[in-house]
Design a protein around this motif. Sequence first.
Motif, PDB file in Angstrom:
ATOM      1  N   LEU A  12     -86.369   0.520  63.816  1.00  0.00           N
ATOM      2  CA  LEU A  12     -85.029   1.104  62.906  1.00  0.00           C
ATOM      3  C   LEU A  12     -85.556   1.535  60.920  1.00  0.00           C
ATOM      4  N   ASP A  13     -86.326   0.894  60.799  1.00  0.00           N
ATOM      5  CA  ASP A  13     -87.384   1.000  59.446  1.00  0.00           C
ATOM      6  C   ASP A  13     -88.220   1.979  59.545  1.00  0.00           C
ATOM      7  N   MET A  14     -88.729   2.436  60.352  1.00  0.00           N
ATOM      8  CA  MET A  14     -89.201   3.856  60.500  1.00  0.00           C
ATOM      9  C   MET A  14     -88.749   4.660  59.509  1.00  0.00           C
ATOM     10  N   ALA A  15     -87.709   5.121  59.101  1.00  0.00           N
ATOM     11  CA  ALA A  15     -86.861   5.716  59.094  1.00  0.00           C
ATOM     12  C   ALA A  15     -86.919   6.077  57.464  1.00  0.00           C
ATOM     13  N   GLY A  16     -86.746   4.898  57.197  1.00  0.00           N
ATOM     14  CA  GLY A  16     -86.482   4.678  55.732  1.00  0.00           C
ATOM     15  C   GLY A  16     -87.998   4.621  54.957  1.00  0.00           C
ATOM     16  N   ILE A  17     -88.984   4.177  55.957  1.00  0.00           N
ATOM     17  CA  ILE A  17     -90.521   4.545  55.576  1.00  0.00           C
ATOM     18  C   ILE A  17     -91.259   5.850  55.124  1.00  0.00           C
ATOM     19  N   ILE A  18     -90.234   6.821  56.279  1.00  0.00           N
ATOM     20  CA  ILE A  18     -90.742   7.873  56.178  1.00  0.00           C
ATOM     21  C   ILE A  18     -90.337   8.512  55.210  1.00  0.00           C
TER      22      ILE A  18
ATOM     23  N   SER B 194     -86.867  11.396  61.313  1.00  0.00           N
ATOM     24  CA  SER B 194     -86.626  10.030  60.627  1.00  0.00           C
ATOM     25  C   SER B 194     -85.162  10.451  62.067  1.00  0.00           C
ATOM     26  N   LEU B 195     -84.694  10.882  62.066  1.00  0.00           N
ATOM     27  CA  LEU B 195     -83.282  10.917  63.298  1.00  0.00           C
ATOM     28  C   LEU B 195     -84.231   9.671  64.969  1.00  0.00           C
ATOM     29  N   GLY B 196     -85.310  11.166  65.500  1.00  0.00           N
ATOM     30  CA  GLY B 196     -85.813  10.181  66.136  1.00  0.00           C
ATOM     31  C   GLY B 196     -85.736   9.116  66.312  1.00  0.00           C
ATOM     32  N   PHE B 197     -86.317   8.767  64.900  1.00  0.00           N
ATOM     33  CA  PHE B 197     -86.924   6.696  64.771  1.00  0.00           C
ATOM     34  C   PHE B 197     -85.414   5.910  64.653  1.00  0.00           C
ATOM     35  N   CYS B 198     -84.369   6.761  64.455  1.00  0.00           N
ATOM     36  CA  CYS B 198     -83.201   5.961  64.575  1.00  0.00           C
ATOM     37  C   CYS B 198     -82.481   5.922  65.584  1.00  0.00           C
ATOM     38  N   PHE B 199     -83.137   7.181  66.425  1.00  0.00           N
ATOM     39  CA  PHE B 199     -82.167   7.309  67.972  1.00  0.00           C
ATOM     40  C   PHE B 199     -82.868   6.067  68.900  1.00  0.00           C
ATOM     41  N   LEU B 200     -84.397   5.653  68.953  1.00  0.00           N
ATOM     42  CA  LEU B 200     -84.981   5.212  69.734  1.00  0.00           C
ATOM     43  C   LEU B 200     -84.976   3.204  68.817  1.00  0.00           C
ATOM     44  N   GLY B 201     -84.933   3.508  68.094  1.00  0.00           N
ATOM     45  CA  GLY B 201     -84.533   1.888  67.254  1.00  0.00           C
ATOM     46  C   GLY B 201     -82.785   0.952  68.383  1.00  0.00           C
ATOM     47  N   ASP B 202     -81.997   2.321  67.782  1.00  0.00           N
ATOM     48  CA  ASP B 202     -80.732   2.170  68.707  1.00  0.00           C
ATOM     49  C   ASP B 202     -80.618   1.359  70.229  1.00  0.00           C
TER      50      ASP B 202
ATOM     51  N   ILE C  84     -88.464  11.686  73.225  1.00  0.00           N
ATOM     52  CA  ILE C  84     -88.518  12.507  73.360  1.00  0.00           C
ATOM     53  C   ILE C  84     -89.159  13.287  71.223  1.00  0.00           C
ATOM     54  N   ILE C  85     -88.770  13.004  70.781  1.00  0.00           N
ATOM     55  CA  ILE C  85     -89.071  13.081  69.362  1.00  0.00           C
ATOM     56  C   ILE C  85     -90.357  12.445  68.538  1.00  0.00           C
ATOM     57  N   ILE C  86     -90.192  11.167  68.997  1.00  0.00           N
ATOM     58  CA  ILE C  86     -92.148  10.527  68.326  1.00  0.00           C
ATOM     59  C   ILE C  86     -92.736  10.467  69.780  1.00  0.00           C
ATOM     60  N   THR C  87     -92.769  11.028  70.790  1.00  0.00           N
ATOM     61  CA  THR C  87     -93.382  11.888  71.541  1.00  0.00           C
ATOM     62  C   THR C  87     -94.120  12.986  71.306  1.00  0.00           C
ATOM     63  N   VAL C  88     -92.870  14.206  70.875  1.00  0.00           N
ATOM     64  CA  VAL C  88     -93.797  15.223  70.630  1.00  0.00           C
ATOM     65  C   VAL C  88     -94.775  14.987  69.506  1.00  0.00           C
ATOM     66  N   LEU C  89     -94.613  13.559  67.499  1.00  0.00           N
ATOM     67  CA  LEU C  89     -94.821  13.621  66.962  1.00  0.00           C
ATOM     68  C   LEU C  89     -96.505  12.760  66.656  1.00  0.00           C
ATOM     69  N   ILE C  90     -96.298  12.598  68.326  1.00  0.00           N
ATOM     70  CA  ILE C  90     -97.784  11.699  68.295  1.00  0.00           C
ATOM     71  C   ILE C  90     -98.235  12.685  69.319  1.00  0.00           C
TER      72      ILE C  90
ATOM     73  N   THR D 212    -100.118   8.004  60.024  1.00  0.00           N
ATOM     74  CA  THR D 212    -100.349   7.481  59.760  1.00  0.00           C
ATOM     75  C   THR D 212    -100.350   6.059  58.496  1.00  0.00           C
ATOM     76  N   ILE D 213     -99.527   6.726  57.513  1.00  0.00           N
ATOM     77  CA  ILE D 213     -98.413   5.239  57.282  1.00  0.00           C
ATOM     78  C   ILE D 213     -97.337   4.906  57.631  1.00  0.00           C
ATOM     79  N   VAL D 214     -96.356   5.405  59.114  1.00  0.00           N
ATOM     80  CA  VAL D 214     -95.726   4.880  59.440  1.00  0.00           C
ATOM     81  C   VAL D 214     -96.188   3.415  59.397  1.00  0.00           C
ATOM     82  N   GLY D 215     -97.136   4.124  60.631  1.00  0.00           N
ATOM     83  CA  GLY D 215     -98.325   3.312  61.827  1.00  0.00           C
ATOM     84  C   GLY D 215     -98.584   1.635  61.145  1.00  0.00           C
ATOM     85  N   LEU D 216     -99.937   2.487  59.701  1.00  0.00           N
ATOM     86  CA  LEU D 216    -100.286   1.886  59.009  1.00  0.00           C
ATOM     87  C   LEU D 216     -99.320  -0.122  58.500  1.00  0.00           C
ATOM     88  N   VAL D 217     -97.798   1.281  58.232  1.00  0.00           N
ATOM     89  CA  VAL D 217     -97.186   0.085  57.211  1.00  0.00           C
ATOM     90  C   VAL D 217     -96.744  -1.244  57.861  1.00  0.00           C
TER      91      VAL D 217
END
Length: 301
Positions: free
Chosen positions: A224-230, A279-287, A42-48, A102-107
């Motif tokens: 899982l690394d998306m949070a660290g990238i952000i 960051s929490l959204g990406f962590c939850f999704l990664g888990d 839900i968090i990632i969808t809202v972000l997009i 953009t940063i997360v996607g390109l990285v």
Amino acid sequence: MASTRDWLLADSPTTRLQAFAGRFYRLTLGLLSNPLTVVGLIIITVLIVTALAADWIAPYSAIRQDLSNRLMAPGWDHLMGTDALGRDIFSRVVYGSQITLTIVGLVAVIAAPLGLVIGAVSGYFGGWVDRVLMGITDIFLSMPKLILALAFVAALGPGINNAIIAIAVTTWPAYARIARAETLTFRNSEFISAVQLQGASPLRIIVMHILPLCTSSMIIRVTLDMAGIILTAAGLGFLGLGAQPPLPEWGAMIATGRDFILNQWWVATMPGLAIVVVSLGFCFLGDGLRDVLDPKQGEKH
């Protein structure tokens, strides 16, 4: 891994499509069965959606100044208040989601395939190729990511494009290590030997057989690394080395609000909350992806 191998060895495109559809269906059910994963989705969808529809969601311009309304507290007119230049913080957070995405996607697009290829080549060929590639990888892994990213940005110059390059350069080694470990587990397996006996070249084996088998682990690690990238991007922005003013980058917004943290707390808190939530959204999704794609690894955690 067995389901991926079966998909690779399927006899016809129709069979492969059916296998892919079945696997996607099982993956979806597995993700939806985990409440925290659903929250992450839900968090990632809202972000997009926010990033794509920023022009319709944001009530004000992200860069237009209004000094008559500077440092206003959150209210109906300005949901998250205004900053020192009278800019609406909610609008800047909304437009900042575009920069973050953009940063997360390109990285991810740059670092993950690079690390995947290097790790697969290293694990498949072994010998001096493995020693050279893993030696370079270990050099990058021996230094903290943020410090290394700061060094690259200092050399390339501040800016969002250079920040993306710097973060990607510091991120790929972890993916190379994972791909190498995965490759070593099935480099000498029977189905790889069968493909070799059929006369397939090393390039074809790596591209058509080894890389797809490493995809599941790579997807988990990237998510899982998306949070660290952000956080790294926000750190660069906070230091003035990422996106430059007046772009509404969340880390830079925190930096401009630190002078008002005691009295006008919302200036720095609102973009900080955005970073934490995403960051929490990406962590939850990664888990959740780890539990579904690699159940044994998920049980260990």
